[in-house]
Each structure stands twice: as structure tokens, then as C-alpha cells.
Write a protein that holds these residues in place. Structure first.
Motif: not given
Length: 252
Positions: A8-19, A61-77
Motif C-alpha cells: 500500500d506504500g504506507q511507511d508510517v504505520v502509526l502516527a499519534v499527534k498531540h494526543l 485501538v479505539g477503546i477510548h476517545d481522545a479529548d484532543r489530537g489525532t491517531i492514524e493507522v496506515a494513513g487512516k484516522d
């Protein structure tokens, strides 16, 4: 659904930003945490009890919702496209709860059904993984008769059936005997060699130092140090690094 597309061309498998995650509007469990896990990484996430490790993992893994920030798995939010993210990952909590009224093979077939693994592939993978862990002869038995270690091996097998792009583990070696721990480490390396990534928490610093390509240390919900294992342990052990950075945080 087919197995994850490894091309799929995705090198970044997990990106956590300002969680950021708080409980009851008062306690901040995770505070502005950012980290990136690439294909092929075995990424160790370490910290003392209550540091925010499990909360971070549950947000990923989606059990808790973040108050702020984003989480992406292989480019998907994770928030916008949770199903796609769940299809791409597998999660093993620190104390897995499984259906004890099922037999081992019924449980594994259930997991394979969820991820739509074909009959031929599942049969081969189930046999291979369970033979490696030594539980193949017990697959016809009720899970309620399994020891804690056998249940852990069954859960690990279930997590590997669909060859996840991201494998998330919370204290994966708890309850495993030395041989099974070695086998799990070998399987983690093999999965990453296929283009996957692994993100796991552990209190066993010796294991993290030997196994991980990258390591992050969290304290009080904040990321206090992060880097390649080689860089962090160039002149000292991981235990020394951990005690040093935790000591600085407490002093501040």
C-alpha cells in the motif's frame, strides 16, 4: 476482506499527534503525546505504573476517545474511519478476556471469520501458530480448561491470523513461559519483516532493550524521551536511561 495490502506504500504505520486524554475533566492521563511508528519497527513503550501507557494504547485501538489530537493507522484516522483501522490491526490487552465456553478452535475460527480469512489460509495459519506454541492438541478443549499461559498463547495466535499491519500489545510476555516468550519474539520479528509494525508496552526493560528498534519513555502522561534503541543505549543500559529520565521528571 483480504489480508492487508502489504504494497500500500504506507511507511508510517502509526502516527499519534498531540494526543491528550483526561478522566472526569480533572486527571490528565495522556498529555500532548506525539510519536511515529514506521513499517518494520518494533516500538517499545515504557513507563512506570500509571504513566499513561495503557490509556495511550486504548486510544490507539479505539477503546477510548481522545479529548484532543489525532491517531492514524496506515494513513487512516481512528476517529473518522475506525473500521478500516481495526481491520489493519490486532490488539492484545494485558489481561485478555476470551469466550471460555468456546473450544480453542471455535475461538480461532471466530476471529478468522471476523477478519474474513479464507478457509485454506486460516487452516494453515492456525495449525502453524498453535503447533509452534504447543497448544494444537488442546484446540478441541474448552477454553475454560486452559491454563493462563495457554489462554495467552491462544490470544496471540488469534492476533496473528490475519497478519495485521499494526500489532498492539500491552505487556505481552506476562504469563508466557521462557520458550513461548522466545517464540513470540521470533514471530514479532517475522511479522515486521513482512512490512508490519509492532507497538507494545512492557515493564521488562531487558526484553525491550534486546527486542525493540525504537523506544519511548512516558511519565505523567508526557513523552520524556524517544529514539532508536541504539541511540538511547549507546553508553548505558536501558535501565540506566529509564531511571535517569524518570529522575529528571520527578526533580522538575
Amino acid at each position: 476482506m483480504k489480508d492487508w495490502d502489504w504494497n500500500d506504500g504506507q511507511d508510517v504505520v502509526l502516527a499519534v499527534k498531540h494526543l491528550t486524554k483526561t478522566y472526569g475533566g480533572a486527571k490528565t492521563a495522556v498529555d500532548d503525546l506525539s510519536l511515529t511508528v514506521h513499517a518494520g519497527d518494533i516500538y517499545g513503550f515504557i513507563g512506570h505504573n500509571g504513566a499513561g501507557k495503557t490509556t495511550t494504547i486504548k486510544c490507539i485501538v479505539g477503546i477510548h476517545d481522545a479529548d484532543r489530537g489525532t491517531i492514524e493507522v496506515a494513513g487512516k484516522d481512528v476517529r473518522r474511519d475506525p473500521l478500516a483501522c481495526k481491520r489493519a490491526m490486532a490488539y492484545i490487552p494485558d489481561n485478555p478476556e476470551i469466550y471460555e465456553y468456546l473450544t480453542g478452535i471455535q475461538y480461532l475460527n471466530f476471529i478468522a471469520d471476523v477478519y474474513q480469512v479464507s478457509g485454506k489460509e486460516r487452516e494453515a495459519r492456525i495449525r502453524k501458530e498453535t503447533e509452534d506454541f504447543g497448544i494444537y492438541p488442546a484446540l478441541g478443549d474448552l477454553i475454560s480448561t486452559y491454563s493462563h499461559g495457554m489462554k495467552q498463547k491462544l490470544v496471540v495466535t488469534g492476533a496473528l491470523i490475519h497478519r495485521p499491519r499494526l500489532l498492539v500489545l500491552d505487556e505481552p510476555f506476562v504469563g508466557l513461559d521462557p520458550e513461548a516468550s522466545l517464540i513470540l519474539r521470533e514471530k514479532m520479528h517475522a511479522l515486521c519483516a513482512e512490512g508490519s509494525a509492532i507497538f507494545f508496552s512492557t515493564h521488562v526493560l531487558e526484553v525491550a532493550e534486546k527486542l525493540c528498534s525504537r523506544i519511548a519513555v512516558i511519565s505523567g502522561g508526557k513523552l520524556v524521551t524517544e529514539g532508536s534503541t541504539e541511540e538511547l543505549t549507546r553508553d548505558k543500559s536501558l535501565e540506566d536511561v529509564f531511571m535517569e529520565v524518570i529522575g529528571h521528571v520527578k526533580a522538575d
